[in-house]
Design a protein around this motif. Structure first.
Motif, PDB file in Angstrom:
ATOM      1  N   GLU A 119       0.825  -1.211   0.000  1.00 18.39           N
ATOM      2  CA  GLU A 119       0.000   0.000   0.000  1.00 18.39           C
ATOM      3  C   GLU A 119       0.861   1.264   0.000  1.00 18.39           C
ATOM      4  OE1 GLU A 119      -3.239   0.435  -0.496  1.00 18.39           O
ATOM      5  OE2 GLU A 119      -3.360  -1.727  -0.772  1.00 18.39           O
ATOM      6  N   VAL A 120       1.930   1.238   0.782  1.00 15.69           N
ATOM      7  CA  VAL A 120       2.819   2.397   0.853  1.00 15.69           C
ATOM      8  C   VAL A 120       3.453   2.651  -0.518  1.00 15.69           C
ATOM      9  CG1 VAL A 120       5.008   3.220   1.820  1.00 15.69           C
ATOM     10  CG2 VAL A 120       3.263   2.251   3.320  1.00 15.69           C
ATOM     11  N   GLN A 121       3.936   1.597  -1.168  1.00 13.42           N
ATOM     12  CA  GLN A 121       4.546   1.755  -2.495  1.00 13.42           C
ATOM     13  C   GLN A 121       3.532   2.254  -3.519  1.00 13.42           C
ATOM     14  OE1 GLN A 121       6.233  -2.080  -3.313  1.00 13.42           O
ATOM     15  NE2 GLN A 121       8.181  -1.556  -2.368  1.00 13.42           N
ATOM     16  N   ARG A 122       2.325   1.775  -3.404  1.00 16.40           N
ATOM     17  CA  ARG A 122       1.291   2.110  -4.376  1.00 16.40           C
ATOM     18  C   ARG A 122       0.768   3.534  -4.196  1.00 16.40           C
ATOM     19  NH1 ARG A 122      -3.136  -2.021  -4.020  1.00 16.40           N
ATOM     20  NH2 ARG A 122      -1.559  -3.308  -4.994  1.00 16.40           N
ATOM     21  N   ASN A 123       0.576   3.968  -2.947  1.00 17.45           N
ATOM     22  CA  ASN A 123      -0.154   5.209  -2.722  1.00 17.45           C
ATOM     23  C   ASN A 123       0.545   6.298  -1.916  1.00 17.45           C
ATOM     24  OD1 ASN A 123      -2.623   4.261  -3.953  1.00 17.45           O
ATOM     25  ND2 ASN A 123      -2.888   2.980  -2.159  1.00 17.45           N
ATOM     26  N   ASP A 124       1.407   5.940  -0.986  1.00 14.75           N
ATOM     27  CA  ASP A 124       1.812   6.916   0.019  1.00 14.75           C
ATOM     28  C   ASP A 124       3.314   7.025   0.238  1.00 14.75           C
ATOM     29  OD1 ASP A 124      -0.894   7.737   0.991  1.00 14.75           O
ATOM     30  OD2 ASP A 124      -1.033   5.598   1.417  1.00 14.75           O
ATOM     31  N   GLY A 125       4.116   6.724  -0.770  1.00  9.34           N
ATOM     32  CA  GLY A 125       5.559   6.733  -0.628  1.00  9.34           C
ATOM     33  C   GLY A 125       6.161   8.079  -0.259  1.00  9.34           C
TER      34      GLY A 125
ATOM     35  N   ILE B 235       4.766  10.125   1.909  1.00  6.63           N
ATOM     36  CA  ILE B 235       4.339  10.443   3.275  1.00  6.63           C
ATOM     37  C   ILE B 235       4.900   9.457   4.292  1.00  6.63           C
ATOM     38  CG2 ILE B 235       2.326  10.680   4.794  1.00  6.63           C
ATOM     39  CD1 ILE B 235       0.763  11.410   2.207  1.00  6.63           C
ATOM     40  N   ILE B 236       5.055   8.213   3.902  1.00 11.11           N
ATOM     41  CA  ILE B 236       5.476   7.175   4.830  1.00 11.11           C
ATOM     42  C   ILE B 236       6.667   6.410   4.251  1.00 11.11           C
ATOM     43  CG2 ILE B 236       3.709   5.624   3.940  1.00 11.11           C
ATOM     44  CD1 ILE B 236       3.520   4.324   6.685  1.00 11.11           C
ATOM     45  N   VAL B 237       7.638   6.152   5.109  1.00  7.11           N
ATOM     46  CA  VAL B 237       8.813   5.373   4.719  1.00  7.11           C
ATOM     47  C   VAL B 237       8.923   4.209   5.695  1.00  7.11           C
ATOM     48  CG1 VAL B 237      11.322   5.388   4.462  1.00  7.11           C
ATOM     49  CG2 VAL B 237       9.989   7.397   3.805  1.00  7.11           C
ATOM     50  N   LEU B 238       9.085   3.011   5.153  1.00 10.54           N
ATOM     51  CA  LEU B 238       9.266   1.806   5.967  1.00 10.54           C
ATOM     52  C   LEU B 238      10.705   1.338   5.810  1.00 10.54           C
ATOM     53  CD1 LEU B 238       5.992  -0.054   4.916  1.00 10.54           C
ATOM     54  CD2 LEU B 238       6.342   1.424   6.907  1.00 10.54           C
ATOM     55  N   SER B 239      11.395   1.164   6.933  1.00 10.51           N
ATOM     56  CA  SER B 239      12.799   0.755   6.906  1.00 10.51           C
ATOM     57  C   SER B 239      13.001  -0.415   7.854  1.00 10.51           C
ATOM     58  CB  SER B 239      13.705   1.901   7.368  1.00 10.51           C
ATOM     59  OG  SER B 239      13.457   3.064   6.642  1.00 10.51           O
ATOM     60  N   THR B 240      13.719  -1.422   7.399  1.00  8.32           N
ATOM     61  CA  THR B 240      14.038  -2.558   8.245  1.00  8.32           C
ATOM     62  C   THR B 240      15.106  -2.145   9.252  1.00  8.32           C
ATOM     63  OG1 THR B 240      13.519  -4.058   6.436  1.00  8.32           O
ATOM     64  CG2 THR B 240      14.828  -4.950   8.258  1.00  8.32           C
ATOM     65  N   CYS B 241      14.806  -2.338  10.531  1.00 13.72           N
ATOM     66  CA  CYS B 241      15.781  -2.011  11.599  1.00 13.72           C
ATOM     67  C   CYS B 241      16.696  -3.196  11.851  1.00 13.72           C
ATOM     68  CB  CYS B 241      15.056  -1.676  12.894  1.00 13.72           C
ATOM     69  SG  CYS B 241      14.172  -0.142  12.823  1.00 13.72           S
ATOM     70  N   ASP B 242      16.062  -4.348  12.063  1.00 10.06           N
ATOM     71  CA  ASP B 242      16.780  -5.587  12.322  1.00 10.06           C
ATOM     72  C   ASP B 242      15.838  -6.739  11.981  1.00 10.06           C
ATOM     73  OD1 ASP B 242      15.014  -5.820  14.538  1.00 10.06           O
ATOM     74  OD2 ASP B 242      16.477  -4.983  15.916  1.00 10.06           O
ATOM     75  N   ALA B 243      16.163  -7.935  12.436  1.00 16.43           N
ATOM     76  CA  ALA B 243      15.353  -9.104  12.100  1.00 16.43           C
ATOM     77  C   ALA B 243      13.961  -9.064  12.736  1.00 16.43           C
ATOM     78  CB  ALA B 243      16.073 -10.378  12.525  1.00 16.43           C
TER      79      ALA B 243
ATOM     80  N   ASP C  13      -6.787   6.348   2.947  1.00 17.13           N
ATOM     81  CA  ASP C  13      -7.571   5.699   4.007  1.00 17.13           C
ATOM     82  C   ASP C  13      -7.106   4.263   4.243  1.00 17.13           C
ATOM     83  OD1 ASP C  13      -9.075   7.983   4.289  1.00 17.13           O
ATOM     84  OD2 ASP C  13     -10.759   7.243   3.105  1.00 17.13           O
ATOM     85  N   ARG C  14      -6.810   3.571   3.176  1.00 15.55           N
ATOM     86  CA  ARG C  14      -6.392   2.170   3.278  1.00 15.55           C
ATOM     87  C   ARG C  14      -5.080   2.034   4.060  1.00 15.55           C
ATOM     88  NH1 ARG C  14      -8.275  -1.582  -0.524  1.00 15.55           N
ATOM     89  NH2 ARG C  14      -7.510  -3.612   0.026  1.00 15.55           N
ATOM     90  N   THR C  15      -4.113   2.879   3.764  1.00 20.62           N
ATOM     91  CA  THR C  15      -2.833   2.828   4.470  1.00 20.62           C
ATOM     92  C   THR C  15      -3.013   3.223   5.928  1.00 20.62           C
ATOM     93  OG1 THR C  15      -1.685   3.355   2.407  1.00 20.62           O
ATOM     94  CG2 THR C  15      -0.444   3.638   4.450  1.00 20.62           C
ATOM     95  N   GLU C  16      -3.816   4.258   6.183  1.00 12.99           N
ATOM     96  CA  GLU C  16      -4.087   4.648   7.569  1.00 12.99           C
ATOM     97  C   GLU C  16      -4.702   3.487   8.334  1.00 12.99           C
ATOM     98  OE1 GLU C  16      -6.506   8.161   7.642  1.00 12.99           O
ATOM     99  OE2 GLU C  16      -4.896   9.421   6.869  1.00 12.99           O
ATOM    100  N   PHE C  17      -5.668   2.810   7.724  1.00 13.35           N
ATOM    101  CA  PHE C  17      -6.327   1.680   8.369  1.00 13.35           C
ATOM    102  C   PHE C  17      -5.326   0.576   8.697  1.00 13.35           C
ATOM    103  CE2 PHE C  17      -8.097  -2.587   7.836  1.00 13.35           C
ATOM    104  CZ  PHE C  17      -9.013  -2.609   8.880  1.00 13.35           C
ATOM    105  N   PHE C  18      -4.510   0.190   7.719  1.00 14.35           N
ATOM    106  CA  PHE C  18      -3.535  -0.883   7.949  1.00 14.35           C
ATOM    107  C   PHE C  18      -2.530  -0.506   9.027  1.00 14.35           C
ATOM    108  CE2 PHE C  18      -4.486  -2.685   3.601  1.00 14.35           C
ATOM    109  CZ  PHE C  18      -4.981  -3.883   4.092  1.00 14.35           C
ATOM    110  N   LEU C  19      -2.046   0.711   8.970  1.00 12.16           N
ATOM    111  CA  LEU C  19      -1.058   1.152   9.947  1.00 12.16           C
ATOM    112  C   LEU C  19      -1.651   1.168  11.359  1.00 12.16           C
ATOM    113  CD1 LEU C  19       1.840   2.025  10.111  1.00 12.16           C
ATOM    114  CD2 LEU C  19       1.114   4.359   9.688  1.00 12.16           C
ATOM    115  N   ASN C  20      -2.851   1.681  11.491  1.00 15.72           N
ATOM    116  CA  ASN C  20      -3.519   1.698  12.790  1.00 15.72           C
ATOM    117  C   ASN C  20      -3.783   0.279  13.296  1.00 15.72           C
ATOM    118  OD1 ASN C  20      -4.865   3.085  14.996  1.00 15.72           O
ATOM    119  ND2 ASN C  20      -6.765   2.344  14.100  1.00 15.72           N
TER     120      ASN C  20
END
Length: 131
Positions: A62-68, A70-78, A107-114
């Protein structure tokens, strides 16, 4: 709209049905009526989510599709994924660590994140009770 509330000892995430503009307007009016200073600035906020939660992969899509932007997802560790959001920080200006961060995205990304954040909190409570 997502609202992240930061206090001295905790953090809470909520999904609100108000638009960002409506919420900010209400907050400004409240501050004016009670005579509270209000500091407002563009900012970012970050928090961690466990990578093993069901739905994390769907959130990434969802982030890649719609909200890149506004939101960034980064892997911290395993075990953890860092979620960084762009939005606005509101505080009384006295203590920058205490305040409210607001942002809006699809709305979809907000829902998933929440949903994922609530599941992470429930899992943490169960693990804490087991100890």
């Amino acid at each position: 709209m997502l609202k992240l509330t930061y206090t001295e000892g905790s953090f809470n995430l909520e999904c609100l049905t108000l638009s960002l503009e409506e919420w900010v307007t209400q907050r400004v009016i409240l501050a004016l009526r009670i005579g509270q200073p209000l500091h407002f600035e563009p900012s970012t906020a970050s928090f961690l989510l466990p990578v093993d939660l069901l739905g994390v992969e769907r959130l990434k899509i969802e982030v890649q599709r719609n909200d890149g932007e506004i939101i960034v997802l980064s892997t911290c560790d395993a075990e953890y994924l860092e979620v960084t959001l762009r939005g606005s920080w509101l505080s009384d200006g006295e203590d920058d660590a205490v305040g409210v961060f607001v942002t809006t995205m699809s709305d979809r990304t907000e829902f998933f994140l929440n949903k994922l954040w609530n599941e992470a909190q429930a899992d943490a409570a169960v693990k804490s009770a087991e100890c």
